[in-house]
Design a protein around this motif. Structure first.
Motif, PDB file in Angstrom:
ATOM      1  N   MET A   1      34.998   2.658  42.644  1.00  0.00           N
ATOM      2  CA  MET A   1      34.006   3.356  43.461  1.00  0.00           C
ATOM      3  C   MET A   1      34.554   3.569  44.875  1.00  0.00           C
ATOM      4  SD  MET A   1      30.143   2.087  44.246  1.00  0.00           S
ATOM      5  CE  MET A   1      29.337   2.803  45.670  1.00  0.00           C
ATOM      6  N   GLU A   2      34.243   4.721  45.410  1.00  0.00           N
ATOM      7  CA  GLU A   2      34.730   5.008  46.750  1.00  0.00           C
ATOM      8  C   GLU A   2      33.932   4.261  47.792  1.00  0.00           C
ATOM      9  OE1 GLU A   2      35.487   9.030  48.197  1.00  0.00           O
ATOM     10  OE2 GLU A   2      35.754   9.591  46.086  1.00  0.00           O
ATOM     11  N   ASN A   3      34.579   3.875  48.811  1.00  0.00           N
ATOM     12  CA  ASN A   3      33.898   3.195  49.900  1.00  0.00           C
ATOM     13  C   ASN A   3      33.099   4.207  50.723  1.00  0.00           C
ATOM     14  OD1 ASN A   3      33.098   1.700  52.055  1.00  0.00           O
ATOM     15  ND2 ASN A   3      35.159   1.213  52.780  1.00  0.00           N
ATOM     16  N   PRO A   4      31.771   4.090  50.670  1.00  0.00           N
ATOM     17  CA  PRO A   4      30.966   5.077  51.399  1.00  0.00           C
ATOM     18  C   PRO A   4      31.074   4.929  52.915  1.00  0.00           C
ATOM     19  CG  PRO A   4      29.568   3.393  50.449  1.00  0.00           C
ATOM     20  CD  PRO A   4      30.953   3.102  49.972  1.00  0.00           C
ATOM     21  N   TYR A   5      31.575   3.784  53.345  1.00  0.00           N
ATOM     22  CA  TYR A   5      31.660   3.559  54.794  1.00  0.00           C
ATOM     23  C   TYR A   5      33.013   3.964  55.368  1.00  0.00           C
ATOM     24  CZ  TYR A   5      27.446   0.994  53.834  1.00  0.00           C
ATOM     25  OH  TYR A   5      26.188   0.671  53.428  1.00  0.00           O
ATOM     26  N   GLU A   6      33.875   4.380  54.472  1.00  0.00           N
ATOM     27  CA  GLU A   6      35.192   4.785  54.935  1.00  0.00           C
ATOM     28  C   GLU A   6      35.071   5.991  55.858  1.00  0.00           C
ATOM     29  OE1 GLU A   6      39.595   5.296  52.940  1.00  0.00           O
ATOM     30  OE2 GLU A   6      37.803   5.498  51.710  1.00  0.00           O
ATOM     31  N   LYS A   7      35.796   5.957  56.948  1.00  0.00           N
ATOM     32  CA  LYS A   7      35.690   7.051  57.904  1.00  0.00           C
ATOM     33  C   LYS A   7      36.404   8.286  57.372  1.00  0.00           C
ATOM     34  CE  LYS A   7      34.928   4.868  62.323  1.00  0.00           C
ATOM     35  NZ  LYS A   7      35.559   4.396  63.550  1.00  0.00           N
ATOM     36  N   GLU A   8      35.766   9.431  57.615  1.00  0.00           N
ATOM     37  CA  GLU A   8      36.414  10.671  57.250  1.00  0.00           C
ATOM     38  C   GLU A   8      37.547  10.921  58.232  1.00  0.00           C
ATOM     39  OE1 GLU A   8      34.058  14.287  56.741  1.00  0.00           O
ATOM     40  OE2 GLU A   8      32.362  12.946  56.395  1.00  0.00           O
ATOM     41  N   LYS A   9      38.522  11.650  57.752  1.00  0.00           N
ATOM     42  CA  LYS A   9      39.597  11.998  58.664  1.00  0.00           C
ATOM     43  C   LYS A   9      39.014  12.923  59.729  1.00  0.00           C
ATOM     44  CE  LYS A   9      44.255  13.639  58.882  1.00  0.00           C
ATOM     45  NZ  LYS A   9      45.006  14.858  58.612  1.00  0.00           N
ATOM     46  N   ILE A  10      39.142  12.492  60.976  1.00  0.00           N
ATOM     47  CA  ILE A  10      38.485  13.255  62.029  1.00  0.00           C
ATOM     48  C   ILE A  10      39.344  14.423  62.474  1.00  0.00           C
ATOM     49  CG2 ILE A  10      37.486  13.158  64.340  1.00  0.00           C
ATOM     50  CD1 ILE A  10      37.037  10.128  63.745  1.00  0.00           C
ATOM     51  N   CYS A  15      40.562  22.837  64.848  1.00  0.00           N
ATOM     52  CA  CYS A  15      41.869  22.360  64.382  1.00  0.00           C
ATOM     53  C   CYS A  15      42.013  22.551  62.880  1.00  0.00           C
ATOM     54  CB  CYS A  15      42.042  20.890  64.724  1.00  0.00           C
ATOM     55  SG  CYS A  15      42.318  20.587  66.469  1.00  0.00           S
ATOM     56  N   LYS A  16      40.905  22.300  62.171  1.00  0.00           N
ATOM     57  CA  LYS A  16      40.945  22.357  60.720  1.00  0.00           C
ATOM     58  C   LYS A  16      41.341  23.744  60.239  1.00  0.00           C
ATOM     59  CE  LYS A  16      37.114  21.289  58.513  1.00  0.00           C
ATOM     60  NZ  LYS A  16      36.006  20.362  58.243  1.00  0.00           N
ATOM     61  N   HIS A  17      40.774  24.759  60.875  1.00  0.00           N
ATOM     62  CA  HIS A  17      41.084  26.129  60.460  1.00  0.00           C
ATOM     63  C   HIS A  17      42.179  26.741  61.311  1.00  0.00           C
ATOM     64  CE1 HIS A  17      37.726  25.969  57.748  1.00  0.00           C
ATOM     65  NE2 HIS A  17      36.977  25.488  58.724  1.00  0.00           N
ATOM     66  N   ASN A  18      42.755  25.919  62.160  1.00  0.00           N
ATOM     67  CA  ASN A  18      43.862  26.374  63.002  1.00  0.00           C
ATOM     68  C   ASN A  18      43.482  27.607  63.831  1.00  0.00           C
ATOM     69  OD1 ASN A  18      46.324  26.034  64.078  1.00  0.00           O
ATOM     70  ND2 ASN A  18      47.478  26.881  62.361  1.00  0.00           N
ATOM     71  N   ILE A  19      42.326  27.510  64.476  1.00  0.00           N
ATOM     72  CA  ILE A  19      41.823  28.624  65.282  1.00  0.00           C
ATOM     73  C   ILE A  19      42.185  28.382  66.741  1.00  0.00           C
ATOM     74  CG2 ILE A  19      39.758  29.871  66.025  1.00  0.00           C
ATOM     75  CD1 ILE A  19      38.410  28.760  63.451  1.00  0.00           C
ATOM     76  N   THR A  20      42.682  29.392  67.378  1.00  0.00           N
ATOM     77  CA  THR A  20      42.908  29.309  68.816  1.00  0.00           C
ATOM     78  C   THR A  20      41.802  30.090  69.499  1.00  0.00           C
ATOM     79  OG1 THR A  20      45.212  29.579  68.183  1.00  0.00           O
ATOM     80  CG2 THR A  20      44.733  29.391  70.528  1.00  0.00           C
ATOM     81  N   VAL A  21      41.070  29.434  70.368  1.00  0.00           N
ATOM     82  CA  VAL A  21      39.990  30.158  71.045  1.00  0.00           C
ATOM     83  C   VAL A  21      40.583  31.057  72.121  1.00  0.00           C
ATOM     84  CG1 VAL A  21      38.045  28.647  70.595  1.00  0.00           C
ATOM     85  CG2 VAL A  21      39.552  28.140  72.499  1.00  0.00           C
ATOM     86  N   HIS A  44      29.637  15.920  71.930  1.00  0.00           N
ATOM     87  CA  HIS A  44      28.917  15.124  70.930  1.00  0.00           C
ATOM     88  C   HIS A  44      28.164  16.006  69.964  1.00  0.00           C
ATOM     89  CE1 HIS A  44      26.130  15.944  74.163  1.00  0.00           C
ATOM     90  NE2 HIS A  44      25.127  15.697  73.353  1.00  0.00           N
ATOM     91  N   ILE A  45      27.945  17.264  70.331  1.00  0.00           N
ATOM     92  CA  ILE A  45      27.265  18.192  69.426  1.00  0.00           C
ATOM     93  C   ILE A  45      28.275  19.063  68.699  1.00  0.00           C
ATOM     94  CG2 ILE A  45      25.589  20.063  69.273  1.00  0.00           C
ATOM     95  CD1 ILE A  45      24.254  18.903  71.761  1.00  0.00           C
ATOM     96  N   THR A  46      29.244  19.573  69.424  1.00  0.00           N
ATOM     97  CA  THR A  46      30.204  20.485  68.796  1.00  0.00           C
ATOM     98  C   THR A  46      31.177  19.748  67.892  1.00  0.00           C
ATOM     99  OG1 THR A  46      31.747  20.282  70.641  1.00  0.00           O
ATOM    100  CG2 THR A  46      30.151  22.071  70.753  1.00  0.00           C
ATOM    101  N   GLY A  47      31.424  18.471  68.191  1.00  0.00           N
ATOM    102  CA  GLY A  47      32.351  17.707  67.377  1.00  0.00           C
ATOM    103  C   GLY A  47      33.794  18.147  67.564  1.00  0.00           C
ATOM    104  N   LEU A  48      34.058  18.847  68.635  1.00  0.00           N
ATOM    105  CA  LEU A  48      35.426  19.292  68.880  1.00  0.00           C
ATOM    106  C   LEU A  48      36.254  18.163  69.466  1.00  0.00           C
ATOM    107  CD1 LEU A  48      34.855  22.771  70.548  1.00  0.00           C
ATOM    108  CD2 LEU A  48      35.470  22.303  68.198  1.00  0.00           C
TER     109      LEU A  48
END
Ligand code: ZN
Length: 96
Positions: A1-10, A15-21, A44-48
């Motif tokens: 079973m997967e650990n539900p408390y494991e942190k997601e890769k932040i 960055c994920k979509h490699n977008i340059t603003v 804290h809202i945008t999560g950037l």
């Protein structure tokens, strides 16, 4: 079973979509603006990540001084755009 408390890769959306603003990409920048006040959402809202958030903020002020973006409101045409993050669920709780 997967650990539900494991942190997601932040990794933030940009960055994920490699977008340059860019200040010319007003549509993307508007996603980080509050529809009510036109203010830029905090990290804290945008999560950037720090670099991207600073970049977004500087590009937004660049766009605003170039007259491409409004200061106190979000362009009504962009209001229906999909949200990149959930405003109601900040990563970090805020004071208000
Ligand atoms: Zn990032």
């Amino acid at each position: 079973m997967e650990n539900p408390y494991e942190k997601e890769k932040i990794q933030c959306v940009l960055c994920k979509h490699n977008i340059t603003v860019d200040y010319k990409n007003v549509r993307l920048l508007s996603q980080f603006q509050s529809p009510c006040t036109g203010r830029i959402y905090g990290r804290h809202i945008t999560g950037l990540c720090k670099q991207q958030q600073e970049l977004v903020q500087s590009e937004i002020s660049k766009a605003q001084s170039a007259g491409l973006m409004a200061y106190y409101l979000k362009e009504p045409v962009f209001l229906q755009d999909p949200e990149l993050f959930n405003v109601e669920k900040p990563i970090r709780p805020h004071r208000f």
